[in-house]
Design an enzyme around this catalytic site. Structure first.
Site, PDB file in Angstrom:
ATOM      1  N   ASP A   1       0.791  -1.208   0.027  1.00 40.96           N
ATOM      2  CA  ASP A   1      -0.046   0.027   0.018  1.00 40.96           C
ATOM      3  C   ASP A   1       1.018   1.309  -0.007  1.00 40.96           C
ATOM      4  OD1 ASP A   1       1.099   0.024   2.476  1.00 40.96           O
ATOM      5  OD2 ASP A   1      -0.811   0.329   3.516  1.00 40.96           O
TER       6      ASP A   1
ATOM      7  N   TYR B   1      10.809   4.974   1.989  1.00 41.37           N
ATOM      8  CA  TYR B   1      11.541   3.870   2.784  1.00 41.37           C
ATOM      9  C   TYR B   1      12.941   3.941   2.264  1.00 41.37           C
ATOM     10  CZ  TYR B   1       7.713   1.024   4.828  1.00 41.37           C
ATOM     11  OH  TYR B   1       6.824   0.675   5.592  1.00 41.37           O
TER      12      TYR B   1
HETATM   13  P1  NAD Z   1      -0.708  -8.482  13.632  1.00 45.28           P
HETATM   14  O1  NAD Z   1       0.337  -9.298  14.408  1.00 45.28           O
HETATM   15  O2  NAD Z   1      -1.766  -7.630  14.428  1.00 45.28           O
HETATM   16  O3  NAD Z   1      -1.683  -9.531  12.929  1.00 45.28           O
HETATM   17  C1  NAD Z   1      -1.358 -10.558  12.193  1.00 45.28           C
HETATM   18  C2  NAD Z   1      -2.183 -11.735  12.419  1.00 45.28           C
HETATM   19  O4  NAD Z   1      -1.665 -12.760  11.606  1.00 45.28           O
HETATM   20  C3  NAD Z   1      -2.137 -12.246  13.942  1.00 45.28           C
HETATM   21  O5  NAD Z   1      -3.369 -12.075  14.465  1.00 45.28           O
HETATM   22  C4  NAD Z   1      -1.371 -13.522  13.739  1.00 45.28           C
HETATM   23  O6  NAD Z   1      -1.851 -14.400  14.842  1.00 45.28           O
HETATM   24  C5  NAD Z   1      -1.977 -14.026  12.285  1.00 45.28           C
HETATM   25  N1  NAD Z   1      -0.811 -15.118  11.747  1.00 45.28           N
HETATM   26  C6  NAD Z   1       0.323 -15.267  12.074  1.00 45.28           C
HETATM   27  N2  NAD Z   1       0.794 -16.555  11.301  1.00 45.28           N
HETATM   28  C7  NAD Z   1      -0.198 -16.928  10.586  1.00 45.28           C
HETATM   29  C8  NAD Z   1      -0.466 -18.114   9.843  1.00 45.28           C
HETATM   30  N3  NAD Z   1       0.323 -18.806   9.599  1.00 45.28           N
HETATM   31  N4  NAD Z   1      -1.589 -18.215   9.439  1.00 45.28           N
HETATM   32  C9  NAD Z   1      -2.677 -17.356   9.769  1.00 45.28           C
HETATM   33  N5  NAD Z   1      -2.461 -16.417  10.597  1.00 45.28           N
HETATM   34  C10 NAD Z   1      -1.305 -16.174  10.906  1.00 45.28           C
HETATM   35  O7  NAD Z   1       0.021  -7.803  12.383  1.00 45.28           O
HETATM   36  P2  NAD Z   1      -0.397  -6.197  11.815  1.00 45.28           P
HETATM   37  O8  NAD Z   1       0.540  -5.257  12.529  1.00 45.28           O
HETATM   38  O9  NAD Z   1      -1.689  -6.222  11.838  1.00 45.28           O
HETATM   39  O10 NAD Z   1       0.164  -6.596  10.251  1.00 45.28           O
HETATM   40  C11 NAD Z   1      -0.348  -7.742   9.559  1.00 45.28           C
HETATM   41  C12 NAD Z   1       0.439  -7.954   8.295  1.00 45.28           C
HETATM   42  O11 NAD Z   1       0.087  -6.917   7.152  1.00 45.28           O
HETATM   43  C13 NAD Z   1       1.899  -7.725   8.494  1.00 45.28           C
HETATM   44  O12 NAD Z   1       2.457  -8.686   7.758  1.00 45.28           O
HETATM   45  C14 NAD Z   1       2.399  -6.382   7.993  1.00 45.28           C
HETATM   46  O13 NAD Z   1       3.378  -6.136   7.732  1.00 45.28           O
HETATM   47  C15 NAD Z   1       1.482  -6.307   6.733  1.00 45.28           C
HETATM   48  N6  NAD Z   1       1.027  -5.083   5.976  1.00 45.28           N
HETATM   49  C16 NAD Z   1       1.514  -4.853   4.949  1.00 45.28           C
HETATM   50  C17 NAD Z   1       1.222  -3.788   4.281  1.00 45.28           C
HETATM   51  C18 NAD Z   1       1.612  -3.562   2.797  1.00 45.28           C
HETATM   52  O14 NAD Z   1       1.510  -2.767   2.350  1.00 45.28           O
HETATM   53  N7  NAD Z   1       2.145  -4.449   2.337  1.00 45.28           N
HETATM   54  C19 NAD Z   1       0.274  -2.689   4.735  1.00 45.28           C
HETATM   55  C20 NAD Z   1       0.155  -2.832   6.210  1.00 45.28           C
HETATM   56  C21 NAD Z   1       0.407  -4.036   6.707  1.00 45.28           C
HETATM   57  C1  G6P Z   2       3.336   1.042   5.307  1.00 45.72           C
HETATM   58  C2  G6P Z   2       3.782  -0.177   4.080  1.00 45.72           C
HETATM   59  C3  G6P Z   2       3.562  -1.727   5.041  1.00 45.72           C
HETATM   60  C4  G6P Z   2       4.017  -1.713   6.349  1.00 45.72           C
HETATM   61  C5  G6P Z   2       3.276  -0.537   7.212  1.00 45.72           C
HETATM   62  C6  G6P Z   2       3.869  -0.467   8.796  1.00 45.72           C
HETATM   63  O1  G6P Z   2       1.798   0.798   5.257  1.00 45.72           O
HETATM   64  O2  G6P Z   2       3.650  -0.196   3.091  1.00 45.72           O
HETATM   65  O3  G6P Z   2       4.278  -2.407   4.197  1.00 45.72           O
HETATM   66  O4  G6P Z   2       3.685  -2.855   7.172  1.00 45.72           O
HETATM   67  O5  G6P Z   2       3.456   0.588   6.720  1.00 45.72           O
HETATM   68  O6  G6P Z   2       2.995   0.495   9.341  1.00 45.72           O
HETATM   69  P1  G6P Z   2       3.210   0.552  10.965  1.00 45.72           P
HETATM   70  O7  G6P Z   2       2.281   1.725  11.110  1.00 45.72           O
HETATM   71  O8  G6P Z   2       2.780  -0.685  11.208  1.00 45.72           O
HETATM   72  O9  G6P Z   2       4.618   0.996  11.154  1.00 45.72           O
HETATM   73 MN    MN Z   3       4.319  -2.181   2.234  1.00 46.18          MN
END
Ligand code: NAD
Ligand code: G6P
Ligand code: MN
Length: 446
Positions: free
Chosen positions: A174, A269
């Site tokens: 995102d 980043y």
């Molecule tokens: P979080 O720890 O609050 O939630 C993640 C959930 O995943 C937890 O409830 C955990 O129990 C679950 N989980 C872990 N291993 C699992 C498995 N093998 N199968 C099913 N569920 C499993 O984390 P968060 O801060 O809410 O972030 C979630 C994810 O989204 C992270 O990887 C974060 O980096 C990612 N994220 C990515 C973007 C992006 O742009 N790429 C943006 C925002 C968040």
């Molecule tokens: C952005 C990135 C994600 C990352 C997030 C972390 O959205 O694209 O990949 O997981 O920032 O944000 P946070 O608020 O958890 O530091």
């Molecule tokens: Mn990202």
């Protein structure tokens, strides 16, 4: 089935994520674009998922009682009869994120979730979790698409390329969208979709080279001029326009990144790679981003969910639609209805960047339709960006090598090669601490 009648079934993997409720609100706000018949939450930690599950059920039922809802830890129930899996798992949860960030900081090295050593450690945990979910998807709903934004997206995408090359997984982030929302404001566009952008790079490691309006007028110089003064912040923006102060600082820091090459607009980043010393100086080694998230977003979201559950209604909730997550609806809609929308995805290069290895996972514009994506040609990139990217791609590839081969040396090399790490000696110290901290999550390294 005709477009008019088709309704879709979605499973959110990582249901207990802090992002889940706001993504559900966003899905429910877009039912006209993407009609839904079922929403399921799946997590492997029932207790954590329960912090949001009941509230999500109330939210769904109040909006549209005809949508089926289920929160489960049973992969078969979760993955049976689904069209789209939205995957945002965090293997090791926020507690392990804290260690990813704090261990490098002990040695004066950037401690960040996806950049540098923290991203490498997180990658070593994530790969198995993401593959496990892909396998469930393929077993129970072979035609399902996974829209994966589980981090660290670059390493996860490289692992998917090598280990699940034919799977219907699309890796997406995102961050470009978030930055484009500000870019649109800076340049006076009403919506970021009015901009025709050219962009290339890796995940959390990219550059905009062109921004055009519908008539083909170029705005990149105007954007760079603004960024050199104000970073990626619109002129009238204040701290409250950002999720919190650290994101505001990050947007401001674009000023210094763009100064290094004022011909293109960089991802924020890149601050971790180009200014690692400053990043370390401005980070409290005892209170990193994970702590801010635990005390901020996690408390706020779980607190609001508890209120909804207690009240039995979400009508007064302060939870807001995750606007930044609109790309998920856009991507699912493009796959479902063959919209041919142009989106930035993390895909195999395959010649798109002409002077870059074909087997690198790059972040570039793609056209998305019902059969998946078609990357657009980027052409040649300049030496500075190419050099930075080659080093970073090698780090990501070595990390996946280390995971597949159980190789201590490959992971030491990955850490040593990271631009954020000053020497092989420090890389080794960080590695040894990580191995200790990640017992049970990483494959055993020899
Ligand atoms: P979080 O720890 O609050 O939630 C993640 C959930 O995943 C937890 O409830 C955990 O129990 C679950 N989980 C872990 N291993 C699992 C498995 N093998 N199968 C099913 N569920 C499993 O984390 P968060 O801060 O809410 O972030 C979630 C994810 O989204 C992270 O990887 C974060 O980096 C990612 N994220 C990515 C973007 C992006 O742009 N790429 C943006 C925002 C968040
Ligand atoms: C952005 C990135 C994600 C990352 C997030 C972390 O959205 O694209 O990949 O997981 O920032 O944000 P946070 O608020 O958890 O530091
Ligand atoms: Mn990202």
């Amino acid at each position: 089935m005709s477009k008019m009648n088709k309704k879709f079934s979605i499973v959110i993997a990582g249901g207990g994520s802090t992002y889940t409720p706001e993504i559900i609100l966003m899905l429910l706000d877009n039912l006209d674009k993407l009609p839904l018949r079922s929403i399921k939450l799946y997590d492997n930690d029932e207790e954590r998922q329960n912090k949001v599950a009941k509230a999500c059920e109330i939210i769904v039922k109040e909006k549209d009682p005809s949508i089926e809802y289920l929160a489960t830890t049973d992969p078969e129930k979760a993955y049976t009869d689904v069209d789209f899996c939205l995957a945002h798992i965090r293997v090791g949860q926020l507690h392990m994120r804290e260690l990813d960030e704090k261990i490098p900081m002990k040695y004066g090295v950037v401690g960040q979730e996806t950049c540098g050593p923290g991203g490498i450690a997180y990658g070593m945990r994530s790969i198995a979790g993401v593959l496990e979910n892909i396998d469930y998807m393929e077993k129970y709903s072979p035609n399902c698409w996974m829209l994966n934004y589980s981090n660290p997206a670059a390493i996860v995408a490289e692992a998917c390329r090598r280990l699940r090359p034919n799977s219907r997984v699309i890796n997406i982030c995102d961050m470009p969208i978030g930055m484009e929302q500000n870019i649109a404001k800076i340049l006076g566009f009403k919506d970021r979709k009015e901009m025709d952008v050219r962009y290339f790079g890796l995940n959390h490691f990219g550059w905009w080279t062109s921004i055009k309006d519908a008539d083909g007028n170029e705005y990149i110089d105007k954007l760079v001029e603004h960024q050199l003064k104000y970073g990626n912040c619109p002129i009238d923006s204040t701290e409250k326009d950002y999720t919190d102060n650290s994101w505001h600082e990050t947007a401001k820091k674009v000023r210094d990144i763009v100064a290094v090459d004022p011909t293109m607009a960089p991802s924020s980043y890149l601050q971790y790679y180009l200014f690692p010393d400053e990043m370390v100086a401005h980070t409290d080694p005892n209170y990193t981003r994970a702590n801010q998230v635990i005390d901020g977003r996690e408390k706020r979201v779980f607190g609001e969910c508890a209120k909804i559950e207690a009240a039995g209604t979400a009508k007064d909730t302060k939870l807001e639609i995750g606007i930044h997550a609109l790309f998920i609806v856009d991507l699912a809609t493009a796959l479902a209805f063959n919209t041919h929308e142009r989106m930035l995805l993390i895909v195999e290069n395959n010649g798109a960047i002409e002077n870059f290895p074909s087997d690198a996972m790059v972040e570039i514009p793609c056209i998305v339709g019902k059969d998946g994506y078609e990357p657009l040609s980027v052409g040649k990139i300049p030496t500075f960006q190419k050099g930075l990217m080659e080093e970073q791609v090698a780090v990501e590839k070595l990390t996946v090598d280390a995971w597949m081969e159980g190789s201590y040396h490959k992971l030491w090399q990955a850490l040593t090669l990271s631009k954020t790490v000053p020497s092989a000696t420090i890389a080794k110290k960080i590695l040894d601490d990580f191995i200790e901290a990640n017992k049970g999550y990483w494959p055993e390294l020899k």
